[in-house]
Design an enzyme around this catalytic site. Sequence first.
Site, PDB file in Angstrom:
ATOM      1  N   ASP A 280      34.159  42.668  43.489  1.00 14.24           N
ATOM      2  CA  ASP A 280      34.830  43.935  43.235  1.00 14.24           C
ATOM      3  C   ASP A 280      36.329  43.704  43.462  1.00 14.24           C
ATOM      4  O   ASP A 280      36.749  42.639  43.916  1.00 14.24           O
ATOM      5  CB  ASP A 280      34.263  45.063  44.115  1.00 14.24           C
ATOM      6  CG  ASP A 280      34.516  46.429  43.461  1.00 14.24           C
ATOM      7  OD1 ASP A 280      35.373  46.512  42.565  1.00 14.24           O
ATOM      8  OD2 ASP A 280      33.864  47.410  43.846  1.00 14.24           O
TER       9      ASP A 280
HETATM   10  C1  BGC Z   1      35.356  49.729  41.868  1.00 13.69           C
HETATM   11  C2  BGC Z   1      34.464  49.133  40.807  1.00 13.69           C
HETATM   12  C3  BGC Z   1      35.226  48.937  39.525  1.00 13.69           C
HETATM   13  C4  BGC Z   1      36.440  48.083  39.804  1.00 13.69           C
HETATM   14  C5  BGC Z   1      37.257  47.771  38.568  1.00 13.69           C
HETATM   15  C6  BGC Z   1      36.679  48.995  41.991  1.00 13.69           C
HETATM   16  O1  BGC Z   1      37.577  49.696  42.790  1.00 13.69           O
HETATM   17  O2  BGC Z   1      34.666  49.742  43.100  1.00 13.69           O
HETATM   18  O3  BGC Z   1      33.340  49.931  40.620  1.00 13.69           O
HETATM   19  O4  BGC Z   1      34.420  48.399  38.538  1.00 13.69           O
HETATM   20  O5  BGC Z   1      37.260  48.756  40.742  1.00 13.69           O
HETATM   21  O6  BGC Z   1      37.952  48.849  38.100  1.00 13.69           O
END
Ligand code: BGC
Length: 736
Positions: A280
Amino acid sequence: MKKSLLLIGLLSSVSFAQQQKDYTKQVDSLMQLMTIEEKIGQTVQFSGGWDVTGPTVSDVNEDLVKQGQIGSFLNLVTAKATKDIQKLAVEGTRLGIPLLIGYDVIHGYKTIFPINLGLSSSWNPQLVQLTAEKAAEEAAAEGIHWTFSPMVDIARDPRWGRISEGSGEDVYLGKKMAEAYVRGYQGDDLSLPTTIAACMKHYIGYGAALAGRDYNTVDMGDNELRNTYLPPFKAGIDAGARTLMTSFNVINDVPASGNKYTLKDILRDEWGFEGLVVSDYTSINEMIPHGYAADGKDAAQKSFSATLDMDMMGDLYRSYLKELIEEGALSIELLDDSVRRILTLKFELGLFEDPYRYSDLDREAETIYRSDILEAAVEAARQSIVLLQNNKAVLPLKTSNIALIGPLADDQSSIIGDWAAKGDRKGKAISVQEGLSELLQLPNLKAVQGTKIETSDSSGFKAALKAAKKAEAIVMVLGEDSNMSGEAASRSSINLPGNQSDLLAEIRKHNPNKPLVLVLMNGRPLDITAEVKNADAVLEAWFPGTMGGQAIAEIIYGKTNPSAKLAISFPVNVGQVPVFYSNKTTGRPMNPKNPKGDYRSFYQDIPNKPLFSFGYGLSYSKFEYSNVTLDKKVENGVEVLDFSVSVKNTSKIDGYEIVQLYIQDVAASITRPAKELKGFEKVWIKAGEEQTVRFKLTREDLGFWNQGEFKVEAGTFKFNIAPNSDADLTNSFTLE
Ligand code: BGC
């Protein structure tokens, strides 16, 4: 080797390999040409930016692309911008390896479908699959190859804002939804310019954050992990999901992004997952504040050795992998494995055949907001809105002389929900006011806000009361702002924000006998114990998306018969949280004859049962269940439990009913939930007609994980087939 030669070589073998769907040879021959820096480059993902002129890539990142040091971008959209950067990667680098472009297409891309919690309330996996298919088409036309969806985290705490992004509290429903999204996004052929790779997230346990506070610690036993939280991931992988994202949280003392047990032992070794795993957003770096890594280098070492292939935005793999390999702290084989997985996906997506196939300006113009996509969005909204209460059968409304009141009554922004990708927050979504005025052919129908979503200022109540006085019926649209759910949007209160509840109470007080319909928009179960007493009918619309206002209007006036049921329980109040139907029984279950006595498991001030239970939802039709049977047979050498029930539509209105099968394993080597959903069917039953609904289970469907082993145990099981999870399990059978 010259790039052009390499590409010709690759292209000729690609067309053959595409039929085979095995790109081992192509990947291997490409990897032989790659330097260690180029290999590491494949594991690096950076974000594009956005300014007034549109999508941007920083000069620094452009330079890195030219050096083959970036393998993937996120947050870079539009056919033009994605084509430009792809050109740089393909034509401006030594080996011409195309970039992988990812984006959060969560519940639609431009055309926005209901939030995911609403979609799962449709209990219609085929429909959810269709929404994912359409979302993929729109996104792919803008150059996106990969969505960071579906979020398959089981979630049972409505304080957690991301509960809106998932499919609710239940394992079985969660599995069916996970499969549906994956099939929808990926289709049968990932190389088509209309399909994109799915990403199961967030692995693992993210939805179980302590106290519902986002990113918080998670602690659970291995049985709970395997019986509740892992199954939707496994189901999505079995449906073909090509990628997976690790989560921010710590699980059982180890951050999920550096967790060898969950990543290497379970995902890779036990399940044999060969797809790409991405972190993530800076979740690798966050192992430092977690207290699990001493510094960036240590964090990179821990994540990479746990087989986490790609670093989203952390820049740690680019900074440290080479050094770690040279020092012998990581093996080159480990790097090769990751690069192989990343390149394989690029081949599967057809990017080596035509790196620009997704970024198509013409297709982009034809696809966005195409009529069939909008039609799918209306149907998804229709089937996701839950009728929670319909006292005195006030719905469908019989009069068009209505007062439309509330801060969300003419809203075009919150209605599309949180994380609505590139959805327009102005001028596109159909508000409730527009939906009603179109359906009733009342161009002058105006909404009176009465108050704002979050304020204590009640100066607007007067105008709302005036409007209510003049009308024959009242429709109030209340709820949360879309920013109140989603990431980093936990709430300690799950009440209607601001003074909206007071407005409702005032309107009711002055209009005790007028039909009052409460339409709710929110990203989580709310405490509506007070509100249901002040309204005759309650419609839970979630955030229903671009076409939401039309669907709500159709339901209010009976053009559409509501057919959704809750994918998550609505607590009596926040003190009951987490409350979910599949809880264990305890050794002292509450005695219904003496609910507040006998030293049993209960609350002194509220019932144990939620206000509205999982699986609950009303229809304008009435259904009667009878004749629940079970036939044990052997089909193709496999023992099958064949359950059936008769469901009769005793009303004068055709409608859908969601028929649900629940079981309980009465005694086992570990305690099992009081009830478990094991099957459901959404069936259309015409007025006056009766249908037999069947469910077939095998022994395997009755099994569970105990200490890392999957077991199916003989013994007694209770069961019932019912309209919701409140059902008593009055039937039983024995498994030999
Ligand atoms: C979130 C994810 C997301 C990623 C990319 C993160 O802050 O937890 O779910 O896919 O950002 O945008």
